[in-house]
Design a protein around this motif. Structure first.
Motif, mmCIF file in Angstrom:
data_model
loop_
_atom_site.group_PDB
_atom_site.id
_atom_site.type_symbol
_atom_site.label_atom_id
_atom_site.label_comp_id
_atom_site.label_asym_id
_atom_site.label_seq_id
_atom_site.Cartn_x
_atom_site.Cartn_y
_atom_site.Cartn_z
ATOM 1 N N GLU A 63 8.262 -4.178 -7.723
ATOM 2 C CA GLU A 63 7.764 -3.305 -6.662
ATOM 3 C C GLU A 63 6.438 -2.705 -7.114
ATOM 4 N N PRO A 64 5.316 -3.219 -6.583
ATOM 5 C CA PRO A 64 4.003 -2.779 -7.080
ATOM 6 C C PRO A 64 3.714 -1.313 -6.839
ATOM 7 N N MET A 65 4.397 -0.697 -5.864
ATOM 8 C CA MET A 65 4.122 0.713 -5.600
ATOM 9 C C MET A 65 4.770 1.638 -6.623
ATOM 10 N N LEU A 66 5.511 1.081 -7.578
ATOM 11 C CA LEU A 66 5.949 1.874 -8.717
ATOM 12 C C LEU A 66 4.782 2.167 -9.655
ATOM 13 N N ARG A 67 3.682 1.448 -9.488
ATOM 14 C CA ARG A 67 2.488 1.728 -10.266
ATOM 15 C C ARG A 67 1.762 2.919 -9.662
ATOM 16 N N GLU A 68 1.658 4.001 -10.428
ATOM 17 C CA GLU A 68 0.984 5.194 -9.934
ATOM 18 C C GLU A 68 -0.519 4.980 -9.801
ATOM 19 N N ASP A 69 -1.047 3.952 -10.460
ATOM 20 C CA ASP A 69 -2.484 3.678 -10.399
ATOM 21 C C ASP A 69 -2.831 2.650 -9.326
ATOM 22 N N LEU A 70 -1.899 2.337 -8.433
ATOM 23 C CA LEU A 70 -2.148 1.296 -7.435
ATOM 24 C C LEU A 70 -3.369 1.615 -6.585
ATOM 25 N N GLU A 71 -3.487 2.852 -6.136
ATOM 26 C CA GLU A 71 -4.644 3.221 -5.316
ATOM 27 C C GLU A 71 -5.947 3.007 -6.073
ATOM 28 N N GLU A 72 -5.956 3.344 -7.362
ATOM 29 C CA GLU A 72 -7.168 3.148 -8.157
ATOM 30 C C GLU A 72 -7.486 1.665 -8.310
ATOM 31 N N ILE A 73 -6.460 0.847 -8.537
ATOM 32 C CA ILE A 73 -6.682 -0.596 -8.658
ATOM 33 C C ILE A 73 -7.277 -1.149 -7.373
ATOM 34 N N VAL A 74 -6.711 -0.741 -6.236
ATOM 35 C CA VAL A 74 -7.231 -1.215 -4.951
ATOM 36 C C VAL A 74 -8.672 -0.755 -4.769
ATOM 37 N N ARG A 75 -8.937 0.489 -5.098
ATOM 38 C CA ARG A 75 -10.287 1.045 -4.927
ATOM 39 C C ARG A 75 -11.296 0.303 -5.788
ATOM 40 N N ARG A 76 -10.880 -0.153 -6.951
ATOM 41 C CA ARG A 76 -11.796 -0.814 -7.879
ATOM 42 C C ARG A 76 -11.821 -2.331 -7.742
ATOM 43 N N THR A 77 -11.079 -2.846 -6.786
ATOM 44 C CA THR A 77 -11.140 -4.286 -6.516
ATOM 45 C C THR A 77 -12.556 -4.646 -6.071
ATOM 46 N N PRO A 78 -13.095 -5.770 -6.552
ATOM 47 C CA PRO A 78 -14.486 -6.113 -6.220
ATOM 48 C C PRO A 78 -14.749 -6.145 -4.717
ATOM 49 N N ASP A 79 -15.937 -5.708 -4.337
ATOM 50 C CA ASP A 79 -16.346 -5.723 -2.939
ATOM 51 C C ASP A 79 -16.252 -7.145 -2.386
ATOM 52 N N GLY A 80 -15.796 -7.252 -1.159
ATOM 53 C CA GLY A 80 -15.699 -8.547 -0.506
ATOM 54 C C GLY A 80 -14.413 -9.284 -0.765
ATOM 55 N N MET A 81 -13.558 -8.758 -1.643
ATOM 56 C CA MET A 81 -12.270 -9.395 -1.925
ATOM 57 C C MET A 81 -11.198 -8.738 -1.066
ATOM 58 N N GLU A 82 -10.561 -9.507 -0.183
ATOM 59 C CA GLU A 82 -9.496 -8.963 0.655
ATOM 60 C C GLU A 82 -8.317 -8.558 -0.214
ATOM 61 N N THR A 83 -7.775 -7.369 0.044
ATOM 62 C CA THR A 83 -6.653 -6.860 -0.732
ATOM 63 C C THR A 83 -5.422 -6.730 0.150
ATOM 64 N N SER A 84 -4.308 -7.260 -0.337
ATOM 65 C CA SER A 84 -3.042 -7.120 0.380
ATOM 66 C C SER A 84 -1.946 -6.796 -0.617
ATOM 67 N N LEU A 85 -0.807 -6.419 -0.091
ATOM 68 C CA LEU A 85 0.275 -5.881 -0.910
ATOM 69 C C LEU A 85 1.603 -6.355 -0.352
ATOM 70 N N THR A 86 2.501 -6.782 -1.243
ATOM 71 C CA THR A 86 3.876 -7.071 -0.856
ATOM 72 C C THR A 86 4.773 -6.006 -1.468
ATOM 73 N N THR A 87 5.533 -5.311 -0.627
ATOM 74 C CA THR A 87 6.311 -4.152 -1.062
ATOM 75 C C THR A 87 7.630 -4.096 -0.311
ATOM 76 N N ASN A 88 8.576 -3.334 -0.862
ATOM 77 C CA ASN A 88 9.812 -3.102 -0.100
ATOM 78 C C ASN A 88 9.658 -1.948 0.872
ATOM 79 N N GLY A 89 8.536 -1.256 0.832
ATOM 80 C CA GLY A 89 8.206 -0.266 1.848
ATOM 81 C C GLY A 89 8.681 1.138 1.600
ATOM 82 N N THR A 90 9.519 1.348 0.602
ATOM 83 C CA THR A 90 10.123 2.668 0.441
ATOM 84 C C THR A 90 9.122 3.736 0.008
ATOM 85 N N PHE A 91 7.997 3.323 -0.583
ATOM 86 C CA PHE A 91 7.012 4.292 -1.050
ATOM 87 C C PHE A 91 5.805 4.400 -0.121
#
Length: 321
Positions: free
Chosen positions: A76-104
């Motif tokens: 469950e990637p949302m167990l990572r507290e730094d997920l927002e930072e990782i997404v924010r620092r993803t290179p420009d122009g790279m589409e970002t998506s997430l697979t989650t169980n939704g609970t967070f």
């Protein structure tokens, strides 16, 4: 950014799936943990997980090689507290998506959108709390529904609901198709059960029967270039089937490589004999491992596994040992 790397079968690698953790607050009975098997342990953060900088450094190198999309997975990637930072620092122009169980997602979906998350897939295998609990070994049914609502409200629509089709869930397929047709902001992704990764072949369901049923009721049918997947439009709702098992066409159109939470690259979901360490995760090490992984990729069905005289898939002798 250079042109994407191609393997020896002409498949350009334009996407990566990055597992951020193998920890999960669910224990789904069909889970194969990105092909690694059920290795989940305690919920506390693990020392062997790539840290924030490791993940970002890998993505920066992937962008150099023309990769234009990343899907963050787990566990469950949302167990990572730094997920927002990782997404924010993803290179420009790279589409970002997430697979989650939704609970967070409640409480965090808006922050993920602000960080730059483009899409989300939420696992929802049934529209019945008891069946959901039996499949996920979790009592979080209402939390998942709330997570889906929050994702749509935050602007992540369409939210794709992931439903693994096997003995436990097959009876809910029709209801799920109706559900996405009636609910704005939702789409449905029906995922073929993979008995070779879970060890319970008796749970298998013939996915071709689902294809046939959808073809009969669909207003129109489309094909995606990725994996040559079929999409069915039913009463305004979109249903897509992911059917990789014994599907040479699916493998022939695969343009993704995967990264384990420990920092290993692998060229195929079904294989773990091609894991390659990226060492200390320096950019030169990542570049070298990325090139090697792409160069050694082969289609799982039709190359790594081949059909014998009886039509059964057997390991190609070239890859034995």
């Amino acid at each position: 950014m250079s042109a994407p790397l191609s393997d020896d079968f002409g498949r350009e690698v334009t996407g990566v799936r990055v597992s951020l953790t193998d920890r999960c607050n669910f224990d789904c009975v069909y889970c194969h943990n990105e092909g690694l098997g059920d290795t989940r342990g305690p919920m506390a953060a693990r020392d062997d997980e790539m840290d924030t900088d490791d993940v970002v450094r890998f993505l920066e190198v992937a962008a150099e090689f023309g990769v234009d999309s990343v899907k963050f997975t787990g566990g469950e990637p949302m167990l990572r507290e730094d997920l927002e930072e990782i997404v924010r620092r993803t290179p420009d122009g790279m589409e970002t998506s997430l697979t989650t169980n939704g609970t967070f997602l409640p409480g965090r979906a808006p922050d993920l959108v602000d960080a730059g998350l483009d899409r989300v897939n939420v696992s929802q295998d049934a529209l019945d709390p008891e069946t959901f609990a039996a499949v996920t070994q979790s009592g979080a049914y209402e939390e998942v529904l709330e997570g889906v609502r929050c994702a749509v409200e935050a602007g992540l629509d369409p939210v794709k609901l992931n439903m693994v089709v096997f003995e436990h869930t097959a009876g809910y397929v029709e209801g799920m198709v109706e559900h996405v047709a009636e609910t704005d902001g939702l789409q449905l992704q029906l995922i073929e059960y993979m008995p070779e990764l879970t060890g319970r072949p008796e749970w298998n369901v013939d996915i071709d029967r689902v294809h046939d049923w959808l073809a009969e009721i669909a207003d129109r049918v489309e094909r995606r270039s990725m994996h040559d997947r079929r999409r069915y439009w039913v009463d305004g709702g979109m249903v897509e089937i992911v059917d990789p098992v014994e599907n040479e066409t699916f493998c022939a159109n695969c343009g993704r490589v995967r990264v384990t939470h420990e920092g290993y690259l692998k060229g195929c979901l079904n294989r773990n004999d091609d894991l390659r360490s990226m060492g200390e995760m320096t950019k030169p090490e990542i570049r070298e491992t990325f090139r090697e992984t792409v160069a050694e990729r082969v289609p799982y069905y039709g190359e790594y596994l081949v059909e014998d005289d009886d039509g059964a898939y057997v390991l190609d002798e070239e890859y034995v040992g």
